[in-house]
Design an enzyme around this catalytic site. Sequence first.
Site, PDB file in Angstrom:
ATOM      1  N   GLY A 257      42.300  41.776  42.533  1.00  0.00           N
ATOM      2  CA  GLY A 257      42.288  43.152  43.002  1.00  0.00           C
ATOM      3  C   GLY A 257      40.899  43.730  43.008  1.00  0.00           C
TER       4      GLY A 257
ATOM      5  N   GLU B  64      41.251  41.893  48.867  1.00  0.00           N
ATOM      6  CA  GLU B  64      40.740  41.447  47.567  1.00  0.00           C
ATOM      7  C   GLU B  64      41.339  40.105  47.148  1.00  0.00           C
ATOM      8  OE1 GLU B  64      38.373  42.452  45.552  1.00  0.00           O
ATOM      9  OE2 GLU B  64      37.827  44.364  46.468  1.00  0.00           O
TER      10      GLU B  64
ATOM     11  N   GLU C 264      37.638  31.307  38.137  1.00  0.00           N
ATOM     12  CA  GLU C 264      38.789  30.413  38.258  1.00  0.00           C
ATOM     13  C   GLU C 264      39.953  31.207  38.828  1.00  0.00           C
ATOM     14  OE1 GLU C 264      41.408  27.554  35.220  1.00  0.00           O
ATOM     15  OE2 GLU C 264      39.612  28.577  34.480  1.00  0.00           O
TER      16      GLU C 264
END
Length: 157
Positions: A48, A64, A122
């Site tokens: 986000g 996002e 990650e």
Amino acid sequence: MARRDFYNDPAAPKPNSIVPAATVVVPDERGRVLLIRRSDNGRWALPGGQMEVGESLPEAAAREVGEETGLTVEIIGILGTYTDPRHVIAYDDGEVRQQFAVCFEARVTGGTLLADGSEAKEARFVAVEELDTLNLHPSMRLRVDHFFARQSTPYLG
């Protein structure tokens, strides 16, 4: 830019801004949720970020997810609003934000899962059983817990 989250901490700096932001719960076919390990603080979080001029909040949410994880998603619902004034985020440039986020649910429509490196070290799908082993901020854990609780109405907080 470095970031530090405070929650219900009397030593937290006083907020000086509120920025509309979105987070997104993206489940996979096995019921796991997509999380990223943030580059700025190393914590696990939902993908986000903030809304930009000229886009809607659902558009920001989908953008996002794509930027941080490589996945294309379709927003399919709203999980809730997260505006707890006890959660503030301090940045190394002096900005201190009061939390203001809407959390959406989305489904994957394409792309390849790959962390972008600049915002996410990650990205992976995580099973509910793994959540306690991750460094997940309480505000993110609350959103994930709300997703798994499958409430019939959005969370308003």
